[in-house]
Design a protein around this motif. Structure first.
Motif, PDB file in Angstrom:
ATOM      1  N   ALA A  11       0.836  -1.208   0.000  1.00 27.68           N
ATOM      2  CA  ALA A  11       0.000   0.000   0.000  1.00 27.68           C
ATOM      3  C   ALA A  11       0.869   1.255   0.000  1.00 27.68           C
ATOM      4  CB  ALA A  11      -0.929  -0.007   1.208  1.00 27.68           C
ATOM      5  N   THR A  15       0.837   4.219  -2.818  1.00 25.05           N
ATOM      6  CA  THR A  15       0.577   5.629  -2.533  1.00 25.05           C
ATOM      7  C   THR A  15       1.700   6.525  -3.034  1.00 25.05           C
ATOM      8  OG1 THR A  15       1.491   5.508  -0.284  1.00 25.05           O
ATOM      9  CG2 THR A  15      -0.887   5.166  -0.519  1.00 25.05           C
ATOM     10  N   SER A  19       1.477   9.476  -5.690  1.00 27.51           N
ATOM     11  CA  SER A  19       1.969  10.793  -5.318  1.00 27.51           C
ATOM     12  C   SER A  19       2.886  11.356  -6.402  1.00 27.51           C
ATOM     13  CB  SER A  19       2.712  10.729  -3.975  1.00 27.51           C
ATOM     14  OG  SER A  19       3.284  11.970  -3.673  1.00 27.51           O
ATOM     15  N   SER A  44      -3.251  16.646  -3.664  1.00 30.44           N
ATOM     16  CA  SER A  44      -3.346  15.186  -3.754  1.00 30.44           C
ATOM     17  C   SER A  44      -1.968  14.552  -3.584  1.00 30.44           C
ATOM     18  CB  SER A  44      -3.950  14.763  -5.094  1.00 30.44           C
ATOM     19  OG  SER A  44      -5.269  15.211  -5.212  1.00 30.44           O
ATOM     20  N   LEU A  48      -1.068  12.077  -0.514  1.00 33.22           N
ATOM     21  CA  LEU A  48      -0.591  10.717  -0.784  1.00 33.22           C
ATOM     22  C   LEU A  48       0.808  10.491  -0.218  1.00 33.22           C
ATOM     23  CD1 LEU A  48      -1.995  10.465  -4.382  1.00 33.22           C
ATOM     24  CD2 LEU A  48      -2.566   8.893  -2.500  1.00 33.22           C
ATOM     25  N   LEU A  51       0.327   9.975   3.467  1.00 32.40           N
ATOM     26  CA  LEU A  51      -0.166   8.616   3.705  1.00 32.40           C
ATOM     27  C   LEU A  51       0.955   7.604   3.537  1.00 32.40           C
ATOM     28  CD1 LEU A  51      -2.443   6.649   4.311  1.00 32.40           C
ATOM     29  CD2 LEU A  51      -3.091   6.769   1.881  1.00 32.40           C
ATOM     30  N   PHE A  52       1.793   7.800   2.516  1.00 36.25           N
ATOM     31  CA  PHE A  52       2.954   6.924   2.342  1.00 36.25           C
ATOM     32  C   PHE A  52       3.816   6.917   3.605  1.00 36.25           C
ATOM     33  CE2 PHE A  52       7.523   6.916   1.809  1.00 36.25           C
ATOM     34  CZ  PHE A  52       7.723   5.606   1.399  1.00 36.25           C
TER      35      PHE A  52
END
Length: 163
Positions: A11, A15, A19, A44, A48, A51-52
């Motif tokens: 995941a 991400t 990105s 965005s 991302l 989140l990474f």
């Protein structure tokens, strides 16, 4: 039940690929004069990347780490790539946050993107934003691409370290 660290790793890779693509889209949009799409793409890309980072740190906290186990003659090159990636990844966080701050300041002063050029405070903030991103974008892209290369190398020649 603990989450599977290998799934979290996948995941995280997904991400950061997204990105990097959003970053490239953002560069395209600003060069095309489309400020609204640029802003959306860059927000965005930033979300991302954040989140990474959360997924990456979670994966490390779960003890999932791979070590290079490939050909000995490539080891020095791999570690040079890895070290440059780590150093620039650490530098990339402030390099990304600072221009985001200038963009926010400029947008707040202008009220909307259409008013940027007519508002001196907004124009100054966006000029500072532009100066920072001239460094940020190449570093961000280098970190993204080298991260993907490291992932591919470790996918082929990596061994999960016992914890």
């Amino acid at each position: 039940m603990l989450p599977d660290a290998a799934v979290i790793n996948q995941a995280a890779v997904f991400t950061i690929v997204l990105s990097g693509l959003a970053l490239l889209a953002g560069v395209y949009f600003i060069r095309s004069g489309n400020r609204e799409s640029h802003m959306r793409a860059m927000l965005s890309a930033s979300a991302l990347a954040t989140l990474f980072l959360v997924l990456y740190l979670t994966r490390l906290a779960l003890g999932y780490e791979k070590a290079y186990a490939g050909p000995a003659e490539w080891k020095l090159g791999y570690y040079a790539l890895l070290i440059s990636h780590i150093v620039l990844a650490a530098a990339n966080l402030p390099l990304a946050v600072i221009p985001l701050g200038y963009a926010y300041k400029g947008l707040k002063a202008a009220g909307n993107l259409a008013n940027v050029d007519s508002n001196p405070v907004a124009r100054a903030a966006f000029d500072a934003h532009r100066k920072w991103v001239r460094w940020t974008v190449p570093v961000w892209l280098y970190v993204a691409v080298t991260g993907w290369v490291i992932y591919l190398i470790l996918g082929r020649w990596g061994e999960v370290m016992p914890h």
